[in-house]
Scaffold this motif. Structure first.
Motif, PDB file in Angstrom:
ATOM      1  N   ARG A 154      32.333  44.186  38.597  1.00 60.77           N
ATOM      2  CA  ARG A 154      31.847  45.368  39.301  1.00 60.77           C
ATOM      3  C   ARG A 154      32.889  46.007  40.213  1.00 60.77           C
ATOM      4  NH1 ARG A 154      26.125  45.025  42.338  1.00 60.77           N
ATOM      5  NH2 ARG A 154      25.591  44.484  40.185  1.00 60.77           N
ATOM      6  N   TYR A 155      33.737  45.167  40.841  1.00 64.58           N
ATOM      7  CA  TYR A 155      34.603  45.707  41.897  1.00 64.58           C
ATOM      8  C   TYR A 155      36.092  45.704  41.558  1.00 64.58           C
ATOM      9  CZ  TYR A 155      30.353  45.288  44.648  1.00 64.58           C
ATOM     10  OH  TYR A 155      29.065  45.402  45.101  1.00 64.58           O
ATOM     11  N   GLY A 156      36.489  45.118  40.429  1.00 65.38           N
ATOM     12  CA  GLY A 156      37.887  45.230  40.031  1.00 65.38           C
ATOM     13  C   GLY A 156      38.722  43.990  40.284  1.00 65.38           C
ATOM     14  N   ASP A 157      40.025  44.200  40.448  1.00 62.37           N
ATOM     15  CA  ASP A 157      40.983  43.103  40.461  1.00 62.37           C
ATOM     16  C   ASP A 157      41.176  42.452  41.823  1.00 62.37           C
ATOM     17  OD1 ASP A 157      41.498  43.348  37.753  1.00 62.37           O
ATOM     18  OD2 ASP A 157      43.105  44.808  38.051  1.00 62.37           O
ATOM     19  N   VAL A 158      40.841  43.145  42.894  1.00 63.07           N
ATOM     20  CA  VAL A 158      40.935  42.584  44.250  1.00 63.07           C
ATOM     21  C   VAL A 158      39.596  42.844  44.928  1.00 63.07           C
ATOM     22  CG1 VAL A 158      42.230  42.532  46.410  1.00 63.07           C
ATOM     23  CG2 VAL A 158      43.396  43.163  44.282  1.00 63.07           C
ATOM     24  N   VAL A 159      38.865  41.775  45.235  1.00 61.84           N
ATOM     25  CA  VAL A 159      37.486  41.913  45.711  1.00 61.84           C
ATOM     26  C   VAL A 159      37.328  41.220  47.056  1.00 61.84           C
ATOM     27  CG1 VAL A 159      35.047  41.562  45.149  1.00 61.84           C
ATOM     28  CG2 VAL A 159      36.725  41.847  43.303  1.00 61.84           C
ATOM     29  N   ARG A 160      36.737  41.923  48.002  1.00 57.18           N
ATOM     30  CA  ARG A 160      36.417  41.318  49.291  1.00 57.18           C
ATOM     31  C   ARG A 160      35.104  40.552  49.161  1.00 57.18           C
ATOM     32  NH1 ARG A 160      32.794  42.765  52.391  1.00 57.18           N
ATOM     33  NH2 ARG A 160      32.684  44.853  51.473  1.00 57.18           N
ATOM     34  N   LEU A 161      35.167  39.230  49.275  1.00 55.03           N
ATOM     35  CA  LEU A 161      33.972  38.401  49.173  1.00 55.03           C
ATOM     36  C   LEU A 161      33.293  38.210  50.521  1.00 55.03           C
ATOM     37  CD1 LEU A 161      35.284  35.571  46.817  1.00 55.03           C
ATOM     38  CD2 LEU A 161      34.030  37.643  46.186  1.00 55.03           C
ATOM     39  N   GLY A 162      34.054  38.325  51.573  1.00 57.06           N
ATOM     40  CA  GLY A 162      33.545  38.142  52.925  1.00 57.06           C
ATOM     41  C   GLY A 162      34.582  38.627  53.907  1.00 57.06           C
ATOM     42  N   GLU A 163      34.352  38.373  55.175  1.00 53.62           N
ATOM     43  CA  GLU A 163      35.237  38.890  56.213  1.00 53.62           C
ATOM     44  C   GLU A 163      36.670  38.407  56.027  1.00 53.62           C
ATOM     45  OE1 GLU A 163      35.586  38.992  61.119  1.00 53.62           O
ATOM     46  OE2 GLU A 163      33.871  38.012  60.132  1.00 53.62           O
ATOM     47  N   ASN A 164      36.865  37.155  55.640  1.00 53.80           N
ATOM     48  CA  ASN A 164      38.210  36.587  55.489  1.00 53.80           C
ATOM     49  C   ASN A 164      38.394  35.934  54.126  1.00 53.80           C
ATOM     50  OD1 ASN A 164      39.327  37.085  58.220  1.00 53.80           O
ATOM     51  ND2 ASN A 164      37.672  35.722  58.848  1.00 53.80           N
ATOM     52  N   ASN A 165      37.720  36.480  53.100  1.00 51.44           N
ATOM     53  CA  ASN A 165      37.788  35.906  51.762  1.00 51.44           C
ATOM     54  C   ASN A 165      38.008  36.992  50.724  1.00 51.44           C
ATOM     55  OD1 ASN A 165      36.797  32.840  51.948  1.00 51.44           O
ATOM     56  ND2 ASN A 165      35.658  34.068  53.427  1.00 51.44           N
ATOM     57  N   VAL A 166      38.964  36.749  49.820  1.00 49.89           N
ATOM     58  CA  VAL A 166      39.309  37.727  48.785  1.00 49.89           C
ATOM     59  C   VAL A 166      39.392  37.017  47.442  1.00 49.89           C
ATOM     60  CG1 VAL A 166      41.145  39.238  47.921  1.00 49.89           C
ATOM     61  CG2 VAL A 166      40.504  39.319  50.328  1.00 49.89           C
ATOM     62  N   LEU A 167      38.900  37.675  46.404  1.00 49.63           N
ATOM     63  CA  LEU A 167      38.996  37.176  45.036  1.00 49.63           C
ATOM     64  C   LEU A 167      40.004  38.020  44.261  1.00 49.63           C
ATOM     65  CD1 LEU A 167      37.822  35.449  42.612  1.00 49.63           C
ATOM     66  CD2 LEU A 167      36.234  37.377  42.250  1.00 49.63           C
ATOM     67  N   LEU A 168      40.940  37.365  43.552  1.00 51.13           N
ATOM     68  CA  LEU A 168      41.889  38.044  42.669  1.00 51.13           C
ATOM     69  C   LEU A 168      41.503  37.780  41.224  1.00 51.13           C
ATOM     70  CD1 LEU A 168      45.300  37.046  44.345  1.00 51.13           C
ATOM     71  CD2 LEU A 168      43.907  39.083  44.795  1.00 51.13           C
ATOM     72  N   THR A 169      41.491  38.829  40.391  1.00 51.68           N
ATOM     73  CA  THR A 169      41.104  38.648  38.991  1.00 51.68           C
ATOM     74  C   THR A 169      42.141  39.154  37.990  1.00 51.68           C
ATOM     75  OG1 THR A 169      39.928  40.770  38.831  1.00 51.68           O
ATOM     76  CG2 THR A 169      38.674  38.886  39.656  1.00 51.68           C
ATOM     77  N   ASP A 170      43.153  39.886  38.436  1.00 53.60           N
ATOM     78  CA  ASP A 170      44.208  40.341  37.535  1.00 53.60           C
ATOM     79  C   ASP A 170      45.121  39.155  37.213  1.00 53.60           C
ATOM     80  OD1 ASP A 170      46.652  41.349  36.467  1.00 53.60           O
ATOM     81  OD2 ASP A 170      46.214  43.311  37.337  1.00 53.60           O
ATOM     82  N   PRO A 171      45.355  38.838  35.929  1.00 53.65           N
ATOM     83  CA  PRO A 171      46.208  37.691  35.583  1.00 53.65           C
ATOM     84  C   PRO A 171      47.592  37.756  36.224  1.00 53.65           C
ATOM     85  CG  PRO A 171      45.080  38.511  33.633  1.00 53.65           C
ATOM     86  CD  PRO A 171      44.799  39.478  34.726  1.00 53.65           C
ATOM     87  N   ALA A 172      48.138  38.970  36.374  1.00 51.02           N
ATOM     88  CA  ALA A 172      49.445  39.107  37.018  1.00 51.02           C
ATOM     89  C   ALA A 172      49.378  38.664  38.472  1.00 51.02           C
ATOM     90  CB  ALA A 172      49.940  40.555  36.920  1.00 51.02           C
ATOM     91  N   ASP A 173      48.265  38.975  39.152  1.00 51.94           N
ATOM     92  CA  ASP A 173      48.101  38.557  40.542  1.00 51.94           C
ATOM     93  C   ASP A 173      47.862  37.051  40.638  1.00 51.94           C
ATOM     94  OD1 ASP A 173      48.501  41.067  41.587  1.00 51.94           O
ATOM     95  OD2 ASP A 173      46.363  41.571  41.695  1.00 51.94           O
ATOM     96  N   VAL A 174      47.125  36.507  39.676  1.00 47.33           N
ATOM     97  CA  VAL A 174      46.911  35.056  39.643  1.00 47.33           C
ATOM     98  C   VAL A 174      48.252  34.329  39.554  1.00 47.33           C
ATOM     99  CG1 VAL A 174      45.953  33.142  38.312  1.00 47.33           C
ATOM    100  CG2 VAL A 174      44.605  35.234  38.625  1.00 47.33           C
ATOM    101  N   GLU A 175      49.105  34.793  38.628  1.00 46.70           N
ATOM    102  CA  GLU A 175      50.422  34.177  38.467  1.00 46.70           C
ATOM    103  C   GLU A 175      51.275  34.393  39.709  1.00 46.70           C
ATOM    104  OE1 GLU A 175      54.142  34.096  35.292  1.00 46.70           O
ATOM    105  OE2 GLU A 175      52.423  35.411  34.940  1.00 46.70           O
ATOM    106  N   LYS A 176      51.188  35.570  40.283  1.00 43.84           N
ATOM    107  CA  LYS A 176      51.965  35.866  41.481  1.00 43.84           C
ATOM    108  C   LYS A 176      51.579  34.921  42.620  1.00 43.84           C
ATOM    109  CE  LYS A 176      52.457  40.216  42.359  1.00 43.84           C
ATOM    110  NZ  LYS A 176      52.163  41.605  42.840  1.00 43.84           N
TER     111      LYS A 176
END
Length: 439
Positions: A39-61
């Motif tokens: 729903r929200y893309g490759d960089v997602v704010r899960l909470g105040e101090n929590n972020v989810l990365l979903t782009d494989p390039a960002d995962v590797e980075k």
């Protein structure tokens, strides 16, 4: 400090006024993370101090290129308690401390340990399968747990646990693996039933591991290379460090292999044609190839089956790190102190990068695997410097045990609709009851 013009308005679910996304995550972690990524893309704010990365390039980075810019974040280390975690282990260490611990362990996990694993797993599989009666229902998780716990203790520490010790340690591991099922962290002094169970288990585990470390095998690098590397490491480990290392090695080696074998068998039970191909390959390999790594090389299709199972049901389903400094991902500013998460469950099923992402297709791994899939799309054992030290050993164990089971029996699921994943510290299969049938 990262300079502008990076954006700070990260997209993500707003959640409850008081609890944010706590309820949504705790009630269905896998569904919540998947929905956020779609729903929200490759960089997602899960909470105040929590972020989810979903782009494989960002995962590797994150896991490879910028590994040094993150510190280890986990349920154990955030709790920061000896009674509720293993903060002195390699798994939960950082920086130079982690490098020294990893350097001490790494040589013990070489090719010779994989060779030994391939030989031991055949004997342990034989011992289990002699107890199976055709037509008699089995709780697969319990049966495989006995094999994998015996295997990991014999392989790493030189001695096979007795039946009594095996049952005791398996029982004690359960509440420790339960640590991450609730994200609500109460003060340490609050005596909740969960905490009391964990403290009792930790005390028993300490006694068991103390005896293990004092065994004669600790002085024999051929008989017990991992235990020897720990006990005779430089500098010498403290008693607390030694216990934490042994505990995490046992639980990581036991739980992840156990889950991988059960999930693979669940998938084979649902795909009989694939199971028949595994049986045919295993029959030929066991008839013509000696035990050990040569047999592993004779099981390429079974290996592909295991790799595909690890894609769909990776025991490690979530990996988190804390940003040491301000960083940028996908054009967004990630402030220092943010917990950044990547999810194997999400990445391995992302339809942008996997053809028929939800389908069980082992053939995708034949001939070297799918060349079009980015590196950060598949990481069941992690990526970068902190990749699992026992990945090759665990894969060897899983492939051999799956081949041994399925060349002897066709497993029939009693209640396939009740099987579901339980995302604790590992992605545990729940409800896998099977009936062994002769081919």
């Amino acid at each position: 400090m990262t300079a502008a013009p990076y954006r700070t308005d990260l997209p993500g679910p707003s959640g409850d006024k008081y609890l944010g996304n706590l309820h949504a995550f705790s009630s269905d972690p896998l569904g919540f993370l998947t929905d956020c990524s779609r729903r929200y893309g490759d960089v997602v704010r899960l909470g105040e101090n929590n972020v989810l990365l979903t782009d494989p390039a960002d995962v590797e980075k994150m896991l490879v290129d910028r590994d040094s810019l993150f510190s280890k974040a986990s349920a154990d280390t955030r709790r920061g308690s000896r009674r509720q975690g293993f903060p002195h282990s390699t798994m939960n260490s950082d920086g130079d401390r982690w490098k020294a611990k990893r350097h001490r362990l790494q040589p013990a996990f070489g090719r010779s340990l994989s060779t030994k694993a391939a030989e031991i797993v055949d004997a342990q599989g034989e011992k289990l399968l002699r107890t199976w009666l055709p037509g008699q229902a089995r709780t697969l998780q319990d049966d495989i747990a006995v094999v994998t716990l015996r295997l990991v203790t014999q392989l790493m520490f030189g001695d096979e646990f007795s039946d009594r010790d095996t049952a005791e340690v398996a029982r004690l591991v359960a509440p420790i693996m339960d640590l991450s099922t609730s994200p609500v962290l109460l003060p340490e002094w609050v005596p909740t039933p969960r905490k009391l169970r964990i403290r009792r288990s930790m005390a028993r585990i300490d006694r068991t591991l103390h005896d293990l470390a004092a065994s004669p095998a600790a002085h024999d690098p051929e008989r017990a290379p991992v235990l020897h590397a720990l006990v005779h490491g430089t500098p010498a480990p403290s008693p607390e460090e030694l216990r934490d290392e042994l505990a995490t090695l046992i639980m990581a080696g036991f739980e992840t292999t156990n889950d991988a074998v059960v999930w693979t068998s669940f998938l084979l039970a649902r795909h009989p044609r694939i199971a028949e191909r595994v049986r045919a390959e295993a029959d030929a390999a066991f008839a013509t190839t000696p035990a050990g790594l040569p047999r592993m090389e004779a099981l390429p299709y079974t290996h592909a089956v295991v790799r595909e199972s690890l894609r769909l049901y990776s025991p490690v389903w979530l990996t988190s790190r804390d940003a040491r400094e301000d960083l940028d991902f996908g054009g967004y500013l990630i402030p220092a102190g943010t917990t950044v998460t990547v999810s194997q469950w999400v990445a391995h099923r992302d339809p942008r990068f996997w053809e028929e992402a939800e389908a069980f297709r082992p053939e995708r791994w034949l001939g070297g695997g799918p060349s079009s899939v980015p590196r950060g799309s598949y990481f069941p054992f992690g990526l970068g410097p902190r990749v699992c030290v026992g990945a090759a050993v665990a894969t060897t164990e899983t492939v051999h045990l799956v081949a041994d089971i399925w060349r002897r029996f066709r497993l029939e699921l009693t209640t396939p609709d009740r099987v579901h994943p339980r995302p604790a510290l590992a992605l545990q299969p729940v409800g896998v009851e099977v009936i062994p049938r002769p081919w």
